[in-house]
Write an enzyme that holds these catalytic residues in place. Structure first.
Site, PDB file in Angstrom:
ATOM      1  CE  LYS A   1      -3.331   3.852 -11.722  1.00 57.64           C
ATOM      2  NZ  LYS A   1      -3.702   4.740 -10.506  1.00 57.64           N
TER       3      LYS A   1
ATOM      4  NE  ARG B   1     -12.829   8.084  -6.710  1.00 55.21           N
ATOM      5  CZ  ARG B   1     -12.389   8.571  -5.937  1.00 55.21           C
ATOM      6  NH1 ARG B   1     -12.867   9.424  -5.278  1.00 55.21           N
ATOM      7  NH2 ARG B   1     -11.194   7.601  -5.202  1.00 55.21           N
TER       8      ARG B   1
HETATM    9  N1  BES Z   1      -6.634   1.345  -9.213  1.00 49.85           N
HETATM   10  C1  BES Z   1      -6.728   2.622  -8.663  1.00 49.85           C
HETATM   11  C2  BES Z   1      -6.246   2.611  -6.876  1.00 49.85           C
HETATM   12  C3  BES Z   1      -4.753   1.750  -7.107  1.00 49.85           C
HETATM   13  C4  BES Z   1      -3.756   2.094  -6.534  1.00 49.85           C
HETATM   14  C5  BES Z   1      -5.059  -0.266  -6.984  1.00 49.85           C
HETATM   15  C6  BES Z   1      -2.922   1.500  -5.708  1.00 49.85           C
HETATM   16  C7  BES Z   1      -3.784  -0.975  -6.585  1.00 49.85           C
HETATM   17  C8  BES Z   1      -3.121  -0.256  -6.002  1.00 49.85           C
HETATM   18  C9  BES Z   1      -7.736   3.970  -8.547  1.00 49.85           C
HETATM   19  O1  BES Z   1      -8.226   3.627  -9.396  1.00 49.85           O
HETATM   20  C10 BES Z   1      -6.781   5.281  -8.900  1.00 49.85           C
HETATM   21  O2  BES Z   1      -5.970   4.811  -9.311  1.00 49.85           O
HETATM   22  N2  BES Z   1      -7.097   5.958  -8.367  1.00 49.85           N
HETATM   23  C11 BES Z   1      -6.211   6.968  -7.743  1.00 49.85           C
HETATM   24  C12 BES Z   1      -7.819   8.531  -7.405  1.00 49.85           C
HETATM   25  C13 BES Z   1      -7.133   9.900  -6.645  1.00 49.85           C
HETATM   26  C14 BES Z   1      -6.889   9.700  -8.756  1.00 49.85           C
HETATM   27  C15 BES Z   1      -7.889  10.631  -6.182  1.00 49.85           C
HETATM   28  C16 BES Z   1      -5.583   7.147  -6.840  1.00 49.85           C
HETATM   29  O3  BES Z   1      -5.350   5.947  -5.677  1.00 49.85           O
HETATM   30  O4  BES Z   1      -4.950   7.460  -6.439  1.00 49.85           O
HETATM   31 ZN    ZN Z   2      -7.903   4.448 -11.667  1.00 51.87          ZN
END
Ligand code: BES
Ligand code: ZN
Ligand code: ZN
Length: 500
Positions: free
Chosen positions: A279, A353
């Protein structure tokens, strides 16, 4: 803060302060006869002129210090026609915080005053206790003792008119207290930094609380996960020095042991760095809250046991740490889920997921569920779609969806339906595996939900709550401080209370 009761009417009530809610244009002592009777000096208090009843207005009024009720905190609610339970909650959250700031030791809320507001007598007692406690919530313990920091009031009393505390009133207050306790526990777990709370620590917390409350608890370690074929959950955790855990909690009161359980499944990523699909740095610290779903499942199960809810409830916490490392899962890796499906992992930041799909498959292997509800900080896309006040609800079962929305409304939370759009299923096709775990960015929350749905067998009632966006407060509100909100805990407790 202790919750107490006082009866025998206003002449007998005694506390350092009485909190009085009133609407715009109303004269404060006239709000309810008990207010005037408890603090007759109010009618001539000079500060009364400042109290107009505007929304968010707090006015401190002082009488003689030796009186039974020497102070009144007047809390404005705004125009009467706009007042609802949520306004009452917010007003009381702010009021209790103000009482703490003033160093006050004991607070009284008159029940007849609540009864005169819209929402229903007992409901409002429950919500008054809930809001008062949550207004005082803070995450402390990691700071040096601050000599200027005020202590919470020692007790809050609900003042009743009659000779005895009515049973309904007492039960309502207890419900409010337990709901606040559940939310506070989930918040504290969410706010705990990841270095202090890895998968095994979270499992240990669950085990300790389960023992205390009489829940059964099984913690599955790496070998157990391998035996169950949970290679998706294992893949998420394999880049961390702290291996994954799957925690199974069960509340099965006497006479309900054989019934089909309501199964709650929570995402428990103790830190989400994104893994190899790292991230960006900004706000990455908030990813310590990525286990909020699992924390909520634990706190709801603990509350269900404490309340001796007359139904069987199973809680599953899918816990892992998502870290980049030489052993971490790579984009493009294929692993086999507990259902037997091979899964192509294209982005290691879509780890939630993966953790959940194994937990969902396991839930259906082990039990015949009355319904499954999963809760997860799953997608940034859901946060983009719905913002910070309402969570995404995916559910094709009308009755379950309505039960969830009603439960949310009861507790002052909100869920908005998003579609399990069939046409997008083909976006999850993989060139190399049975399914790909991500689709295009557009409709990201839906693709995540469709991926989870792939692991739900036909005929199983299931709902998915995406709480990304609502799980973290970036500014303080009347019932929240900056940090984890545990949004959804109250909703799932209300669902558990009411049954599916
Ligand atoms: N934990 C994150 C989602 C999230 C984002 C929670 C902001 C709280 C605040 C999740 O694991 C994630 O990173 N999802 C990705 C999925 C994508 C790579 C398909 C996302 O939402 O960017
Ligand atoms: Zn994530
Ligand atoms: Zn995540």
């Amino acid at each position: 803060m202790d919750i107490r009761f006082q009866c025998n009417g206003p002449a007998q009530w005694k506390a350092d302060i009485m909190v009085v809610l009133f609407c715009k244009g109303e004269r404060l002592p006239d709000v309810a006869p008990c207010v005037d009777a408890a603090a007759p000096w109010l009618a001539i208090a000079p500060a009364l002129r400042d109290a107009r009843g505007d929304k968010d207005e707090l006015t401190m009024l002082h009488g003689h210090p030796e009186l039974n009720i020497p102070r009144v905190l007047a809390v404005g609610l705004g125009a009467r026609e706009d007042v609802d339970v949520s306004a009452v909650r917010k007003a009381l959250g702010s009021a209790l915080r103000r009482c703490r700031a003033a160093g006050i030791g004991s607070v009284l809320i008159p029940e007849p005053m609540l009864a005169a507001l819209p929402g229903g007598r007992e409901r409002l007692v429950e919500e008054a206790v809930y809001a008062s406690l949550l207004g005082l919530y803070r995450f402390s313990g990691l700071k040096k003792a601050d000599k200027d920091e005020r202590k919470d009031p020692e007790w809050l009393a609900i003042g009743f008119e009659g000779e005895f505390v009515p049973d309904g009133g007492q039960a309502a207050a207890r419900r409010g207290e337990r709901a606040a306790e559940a939310v506070a526990l989930a918040r504290t777990l969410a706010n705990t930094p990841a270095n202090l709370l890895g998968p095994a620590d979270l499992a240990e917390k669950a085990r300790a609380l389960a023992a205390e409350r009489g829940l059964s608890c099984t913690v599955m370690e790496e070998d157990d996960l391998r035996e169950q074929g949970m290679h998706c959950l294992l893949a998420v955790g394999q880049g961390s020095a702290r291996p994954p855990r799957l925690v199974v909690l069960e509340h099965a009161p006497e006479g309900h042991e054989q019934e089909k359980p309501l199964i709650l499944v929570g995402k428990g990523i103790t830190f989400d760095s994104g893994g190899i699909s790292l991230k960006p740095g900004a706000n990455m610290h908030a990813m310590k809250c990525d286990m909020t779903g699992a924390a909520i499942v634990l706190s709801v199960l603990a509350a269900a046991a404490e309340e001796q809810l007359p139904r069987r409830i199973v809680g599953i916490m899918a816990c892992a740490d998502n870290m980049p490392d030489g052993r971490a899962t790579r984009p493009g890796d294929v692993v086999v889920a507990a259902s037997g499906d091979s899964v192509e992992i294209q982005n290691t930041d879509a780890e939630g997921r993966l953790a959940l799909c194994d937990a969902l498959a396991y839930a259906q292997k082990e039990w015949t569920p009355a319904a499954i509800v999963d809760i997860a900080t799953l997608t940034g896309a859901c946060a983009v779609a719905l913002g910070s006040e309402v969570a995404g609800l995916f559910c094709d079962d009308d009755a379950l969806r309505e039960r969830l929305q009603a439960s949310a409304t009861l507790g002052g939370e909100a869920l908005w339906p998003l579609p399990l759009w069939k046409g997008y299923k083909e976006n999850l096709k993989s060139e190399v595996a049975d399914i790909c775990h991500i689709g295009p960015r557009e409709g990201g929350a839906i693709h995540a939900a469709l991926f989870l749905q792939h692991f739900i067998q036909d005929g199983v009632r299931w709902a998915h709550l995406d709480i990304a966006g609502v799980d973290w407060a970036s500014k303080p509100g009347p019932l929240t401080v900056i940090g984890g909100t545990a949004f959804g805990a109250r909703t799932l407790l209300e669902l558990a209370r009411g049954g599916v």
